[in-house]
Scaffold this motif. Structure first.
Motif, mmCIF file in Angstrom:
data_model
loop_
_atom_site.group_PDB
_atom_site.id
_atom_site.type_symbol
_atom_site.label_atom_id
_atom_site.label_comp_id
_atom_site.label_asym_id
_atom_site.label_seq_id
_atom_site.Cartn_x
_atom_site.Cartn_y
_atom_site.Cartn_z
ATOM 1 N N CYS A 20 -3.890 49.795 14.864
ATOM 2 C CA CYS A 20 -2.980 50.556 15.717
ATOM 3 C C CYS A 20 -1.684 49.791 15.987
ATOM 4 N N ALA A 57 -6.670 52.034 12.652
ATOM 5 C CA ALA A 57 -5.750 53.177 12.653
ATOM 6 C C ALA A 57 -6.447 54.404 12.094
ATOM 7 N N CYS A 93 -4.532 54.468 16.658
ATOM 8 C CA CYS A 93 -5.939 54.786 16.855
ATOM 9 C C CYS A 93 -5.989 56.109 17.631
#
Length: 75
Positions: free
Chosen positions: A15, A24, A47
């Motif tokens: 992220c 992510a 995320c």
């Protein structure tokens, strides 16, 4: 001839939110029209928890173009 150590596998993206190391799940595609040409695409990854936060940050500034799942991103 001696081979060097094997290259490490590429680390999975995490992220873009400061301090977050979660995997992510989303790609936020954006462009700052004051700095970038119209065809230029920049990306942040997020995320699930920070997707809305990062998207809102970009959207308020008029930068957000699209949000796509990491698995579907071909950029």
């Amino acid at each position: 001839m001696t081979e060097g150590p094997a290259a490490p596998e590429e680390e999975a993206p995490h992220c873009s939110r400061k301090g977050c190391r979660a995997p992510a799940e989303w790609v936020l595609v954006w462009n700052n029209p004051k700095v970038h040409t119209p065809e230029r695409r920049k990306t942040w990854v997020a995320c699930d928890e920070h997707r809305a936060y990062l998207a809102e940050f970009l959207n308020v500034r008029g930068f957000l173009l699209e949000t796509v799942p990491v698995a579907d991103f071909s950029g």
